[in-house]
Design an enzyme around this catalytic site. Structure first.
Site, short mmCIF file in Angstrom:
data_model
loop_
_atom_site.label_atom_id
_atom_site.label_comp_id
_atom_site.label_asym_id
_atom_site.label_seq_id
_atom_site.Cartn_x
_atom_site.Cartn_y
_atom_site.Cartn_z
N GLY A 280 10.69 -7.85 12.43
CA GLY A 280 11.07 -9.03 11.64
C GLY A 280 10.24 -9.11 10.38
N SER A 281 10.16 -10.30 9.83
CA SER A 281 9.49 -10.48 8.54
C SER A 281 7.98 -10.37 8.68
CB SER A 281 9.86 -11.85 7.97
OG SER A 281 9.48 -12.85 8.91
N GLY A 285 5.70 -11.81 11.71
CA GLY A 285 5.00 -10.72 12.40
C GLY A 285 3.49 -10.88 12.39
N GLU A 302 6.94 -4.03 13.40
CA GLU A 302 7.86 -3.34 12.48
C GLU A 302 8.35 -4.40 11.49
OE1 GLU A 302 8.73 -0.14 12.41
OE2 GLU A 302 7.96 0.60 14.33
N CYS A 336 15.40 -2.88 6.14
CA CYS A 336 13.96 -2.93 5.86
C CYS A 336 13.58 -1.80 4.91
CB CYS A 336 13.16 -2.85 7.15
SG CYS A 336 13.68 -1.50 8.20
#
Ligand code: NAD
Length: 573
Positions: A280-281, A285, A302, A336
């Site tokens: 996620g962001s 994160g 990630e 991403c």
């Protein structure tokens, strides 16, 4: 029959309408055939949803049986704004129960021989193959990504299952020489226990696949919380797994509890969850990482990227254009690994901007070209055109650029463009929201911003790219590395010396360091992930499986006498 049947239809165009407005009204028109109150699941052209177990009302929790006692949310097609189906989310208490069930299932599963576990994963891959078409279509429908990208995402799930089935027979430790006579040192990799997976909306199927295939093969159980707005993909994916687990009479080694941040937090803070794999962001994160660390759990992060495509002065220019096109506007800028910055040598800067804008025009609106042609020849108020839009509904076979996922993406897009313009940026292409029932933005190219503008350094999850003019390879590498994120990067060069600079110790500081290929679209065979604020995690191939294991170092003495290491003598007679 299909709502996507607008392709190639003839429409009447008003003389003074701009091509972009026409495109927008066309998107609107083609999807307003049915009432906004209808659910897509109730219309015959969406019968494929039923083929993968989706109904009008769905439960969002699977822990051996389906349930859900949280709020009901409605999943929306971002291409039309229409409702797809409803899902009842899980509650915090259901997450707690799922953790308990997952821990129990682990006790049994961890004792199954690894190659037998691998065979179950192989079966999951086979089942995914069977449902690839409808499941991929659902991925497209719910996220907004185009048909081939939805299919490609499920293919990644299938590929990682094949990979994991092989891995189950070959992953191993090692034998290390001991300094003591008749001793041996062994290294073994054992499962951790229950692995929690929290995933983002933009890869709602594959990210779970990467984690689940490897975690299950190495003997862990898995508990998943997908993004709330892609809950139907979570439900359909888990139904595929549940079928295989039932067939093999296995306990619920894979479970699901859909929900929002509070349900996710429950997973993150529970010490029974030995590893949290979070996608996620960066902002979320960072908090997840701290929470897991507080309880000394393991974490794979990630997170966001701010990926640069470097154009060296002797780059293969045709390849650059193709890579930039897919990198910047593929998945409507919502990978991403999307190309967010193009750092180009000053000698090629003007040519690149001009030819990339021309390519965007081609993609954005083939209508634009035809329109201009007709405008030159006709003087009437109305005339008929053949329309072949490439920006449009995600399931339309001619679409290359679908909608962004939600109104939130639209807001971020508008804010980034306003900020870029305020900072002196020039919009070379696009820059506007397309008025329609869905969430469409114009693919956008921005030039003339300083390389270190705050907006350039931020990840905006929308199809915006900043083109920056650089003087040398050293400067491009420095600019590539100056952002917080460190996920993906790519150089286009035919200069071997610059290629080695790029991959050397002072080269790109990202986890993905490509040469002459795109920043986006990684294969499952390599380890996927990035450095710095991207979180440092690695998933998928290479030796990423080690993250799902605890390593034990075993010293085995077969001498019949006790001997201390380093020759220490410690004894009493
Ligand atoms: P997000 O951070 O908003 O949400 C991700 C997940 O976290 C969702 O399931 C959400 O419900 C959950 N969540 C939210 N708050 C939480 C909390 N406090 N505790 C636990 N879970 C919580 O991200 P998004 O908008 O869904 O996805 C886009 C972002 O994900 C982008 O930044 C993108 O770059 C990144 N991403 C990274 C990768 C990668 O592999 N590096 C892959 C895909 C997406």
């Amino acid at each position: 029959m299909s709502v996507f049947r607008h392709i190639g239809k003839s429409i009447l165009l008003k003389h003074n309408q701009s091509a972009l407005t026409l495109q927008a009204s066309f998107i609107h028109k083609s999807h307003s055939v049915k009432s906004k109150n209808d659910y897509l699941i109730d219309t015959p052209e969406y019968d494929f949803l039923k083929d993968i177990g989706i109904e009008r009302e769905n439960f969002g929790v699977y822990n051996g049986s389906w349930q859900g006692s949280g709020e009901v949310i409605t999943s929306i097609d971002p291409g039309t704004g229409r409702k797809i189906a409803n899902i009842r989310m899980g509650s915090v208490q259901e997450m707690d129960e799922a953790i308990q069930i997952g821990v129990k299932a682990y006790e049994q599963w961890s004792q199954v021989p690894a190659p037998v576990r691998g065979d179950v994963i192989r079966q999951i891959g086979e089942e995914m193959r069977k449902y690839k078409e409808p499941l991929g279509k659902l991925v497209s429908l719910e996220v907004g990504k185009i048909h081939s990208e939805g299919q490609g995402e499920v293919q990644e799930f299938i590929d990682i299952c094949d990979y994991a089935a092989g891995l189950s027979r070959i992953y191993s430790g090692q034998v290390i020489n001991s300094e003591r006579p008749e001793h041996i040192i062994l290294e073994a990799w054992r499962p951790l226990g229950l692995v929690g997976v929290i995933s983002a909306y933009n890869f709602p199927n594959a990210v779970f696949g990467w984690n689940a295939a490897i975690a299950l093969t190495t003997g862990n159980s898995v508990l998943w919380k997908g993004a709330p707005t892609t809950s139907l993909v979570s439900v359909a994916t888990m139904k595929v797994l549940a079928e295989v687990l039932n067939r093999n009479k296995l306990p619920p080694i894979a479970t699901l509890c859909q929900g929002g941040a509070n349900v996710g937090q429950q997973l993150v803070s529970d010490a029974r969850v030995k590893l949290v794999s979070f996608t996620g962001s960066c902002a979320t994160g960072r908090n997840v990482g701290v929470e897991v660390q507080k309880r000394f759990g393991k974490v794979i992060l990630e997170l966001g990227g701010n990926n640069a495509l470097i154009v060296d002065q002797d780059a293969n220019f045709q390849m650059v254009l193709e890579a930039a096109l897919f990198g910047c506007i593929g998945t409507s800028g919502q990978r991403c690994t999307t190309t967010r910055r193009i750092i180009v040598h000053e000698k090629l800067y003007d040519r690149l901007v001009k030819e990339l804008v021309a390519k965007y025009k081609q993609v954005y609106n083939s209508l634009f070209l035809i329109f201009s042609l007709v405008m030159n020849q006709l003087n009437s108020v109305y005339f008929i055109l053949q329309v072949l839009p490439k920006v449009g509904h995600q399931l339309d076979p001619n679409t290359l650029v679908g909608p962004v996922h939600s109104q939130q993406n639209i807001e971020h897009y508008k804010a980034a463009i306003a900020e870029a313009v305020k900072l002196g940026g020039k919009i070379a292409f696009g820059g506007k929201v397309i008025q329609s029932d869905g969430f469409y933005t114009e693919p956008t190219i921005i030039t003339d911003l300083p390389h270190d503008s705050p907006v350039v350094h931020r990840e905006t999850f929308a199809p915006i790219v900043y083109v920056l003019k650089a003087k040398s390879i050293e400067q491009t590498i420095a600019w590539n590395n100056e952002v917080d994120q460190g996920l993906s990067s790519a150089i286009f060069t035919e200069n071997i010396s610059n290629a080695f600079k790029w991959i050397g110790p002072q080269g790109s500081d990202c986890g993905i360091v490509n040469i002459n290929t795109t920043t986006n679209g990684a294969e499952i065979g390599g380890a996927f992930g990035g450095e710095k604020h991207t979180g440092g995690g690695r998933e998928s191939g290479s030796d990423a499986w080690k993250q799902y294991c605890k390593r034990s170092t075993i010293t085995l003495n077969h001498s019949g006498k006790l001997a201390c290491a380093q020759g220490v003598v410690f004894n009493v007679e």
